[in-house]
Design a protein around this motif. Structure first.
Motif, short mmCIF file in Angstrom:
data_model
loop_
_atom_site.label_atom_id
_atom_site.label_comp_id
_atom_site.label_asym_id
_atom_site.label_seq_id
_atom_site.Cartn_x
_atom_site.Cartn_y
_atom_site.Cartn_z
N UNK A 41 0.85 -1.18 0.00
CA UNK A 41 0.00 0.00 0.00
C UNK A 41 0.89 1.23 0.00
N UNK A 42 0.46 2.33 -0.62
CA UNK A 42 1.26 3.55 -0.61
C UNK A 42 1.59 3.97 0.82
N UNK A 43 2.86 4.28 1.03
CA UNK A 43 3.33 4.67 2.35
C UNK A 43 4.00 3.55 3.11
N UNK A 44 3.73 2.29 2.74
CA UNK A 44 4.38 1.16 3.40
C UNK A 44 5.86 1.13 3.04
N UNK A 45 6.68 0.68 3.98
CA UNK A 45 8.13 0.66 3.79
C UNK A 45 8.61 -0.78 3.64
N UNK A 46 9.34 -1.03 2.59
CA UNK A 46 10.00 -2.31 2.36
C UNK A 46 11.50 -2.11 2.39
N UNK A 53 18.35 0.39 3.99
CA UNK A 53 17.83 1.57 3.31
C UNK A 53 16.36 1.34 2.97
N UNK A 54 15.45 2.21 3.44
CA UNK A 54 14.03 2.00 3.21
C UNK A 54 13.62 2.26 1.77
N UNK A 55 12.61 1.52 1.34
CA UNK A 55 11.97 1.74 0.05
C UNK A 55 10.49 2.00 0.33
N UNK A 56 10.09 3.26 0.25
CA UNK A 56 8.71 3.62 0.58
C UNK A 56 7.85 3.53 -0.69
N UNK A 57 6.76 2.78 -0.59
CA UNK A 57 5.91 2.55 -1.76
C UNK A 57 5.15 3.82 -2.11
N UNK A 58 5.31 4.27 -3.36
CA UNK A 58 4.58 5.44 -3.86
C UNK A 58 3.27 5.02 -4.51
N UNK A 59 3.27 3.88 -5.20
CA UNK A 59 2.05 3.36 -5.82
C UNK A 59 2.17 1.86 -5.94
N UNK A 60 1.03 1.18 -5.95
CA UNK A 60 1.02 -0.28 -6.03
C UNK A 60 -0.28 -0.73 -6.66
N UNK A 61 -0.19 -1.73 -7.52
CA UNK A 61 -1.39 -2.29 -8.14
C UNK A 61 -1.10 -3.71 -8.59
N UNK A 62 -2.13 -4.56 -8.51
CA UNK A 62 -2.01 -5.92 -9.01
C UNK A 62 -1.93 -5.86 -10.54
N UNK A 63 -1.10 -6.71 -11.12
CA UNK A 63 -0.96 -6.76 -12.58
C UNK A 63 -2.23 -7.36 -13.16
N UNK A 64 -2.89 -6.62 -14.04
CA UNK A 64 -4.18 -7.07 -14.57
C UNK A 64 -4.03 -8.19 -15.57
N UNK A 65 -2.94 -8.20 -16.33
CA UNK A 65 -2.79 -9.18 -17.42
C UNK A 65 -1.82 -10.30 -17.06
N UNK A 66 -1.60 -10.56 -15.78
CA UNK A 66 -0.70 -11.63 -15.39
C UNK A 66 -0.51 -11.67 -13.89
#
Length: 234
Positions: A41-46, A53-66
């Motif tokens: 989800x946007x804002x989550x840190x991986x 070093x944090x990687x903060x999610x800016x956008x996320x979506x399931x791949x529609x075609x796979x």
């Protein structure tokens, strides 16, 4: 909380970067968690495995075609930067007991657990786990019956306590048979050794090479997949 299990936060693998997408730094990931809609989800840190070093999610979506999800991080702004993540495992910081429902454990807590029969005889240890539809199957090995599959249903599993390192099964219901041992025949001629003809590797274009998936090597860090107490057989 069960079996005195610690609730200290730990990092678990939730995704594997399989490729890059577009020019703005998005990556396509293989999902290694049961809760992608919560983890991505946007804002989550991986974190990249082995890095703080944090990687903060800016956008996320399931791949529609796979399969998989498409993620973009605030710290990754270009395709070139995203390409450095190719093949990397991504981790999330979790508090295990706070994340799991009652009776659930993570897969890495099941792997290595001793499997015994109702008579106490050791049958092996859980060496791997996979899913068939909605059902989990444990791969047991290292015992007198060799390697065998153990469906995670109550018809076979009588006690499921992997945090104690204990899984008790009904070996008779599993119909386990000792592995067959073939004796060598000294009079039987050996088959001739075959040699495969050499093949030229197929030519690849720069564009095709830029989007090629990486092989799925296993991560050193446990994943976020979870197992629950075995349900009744369907």
């Amino acid at each position: 909380m069960a079996d005195g299990h610690t609730t200290a936060p730990e990092r678990l693998v939730v995704a594997l970067v399989r490729g890059v997408h577009g020019l703005r730094g998005a990556v396509r990931v293989e999902v290694l968690t049961d809760r992608p809609e919560v983890r991505f989800v946007p804002g989550a840190v991986l974190f990249r495995e082995g890095s703080d070093e944090p990687l903060r999610i800016a956008s996320a979506e399931a791949v529609a075609d796979g399969p998989g999800w498409r993620l973009r991080f605030e710290e990754v702004r270009s395709r070139e930067a995203a390409d450095t993540l190719r093949g990397a495992y991504l981790e999330a910081t979790l508090v295990p007991d706070a994340e799991l429902a009652r009776g659930e454990v993570y897969w890495h807590e099941v792997i290595g657990a001793t499997v015994v029969g109702v008579d106490g005889a050791k049958l092996g240890t859980v060496q791997d786990i996979y899913r068939v539809a909605e059902n989990e199957v444990y791969v047991v090995g290292g015992g007198p019956y060799g390697s065998f599959d153990l469906p995670a249903v109550r018809a076979f599993i009588r006690i499921f306590a992997p945090r104690r390192g204990e899984i008790v099964v009904d070996a008779e219901a599993l119909d386990l048979q000792p592995p067959r041992v073939r004796s060598a025949d000294p009079d039987r001629p050996r088959a001739p050794r075959r040699r495969s003809p050499r093949r030229k590797p197929p030519a690849t274009s720069a564009a095709a090479d830029a989007t090629r998936d990486v092989p799925g090597d296993s991560a050193d860090t446990p994943s976020d997949a979870s197992a629950s107490a075995p349900p009744d057989a369907p």
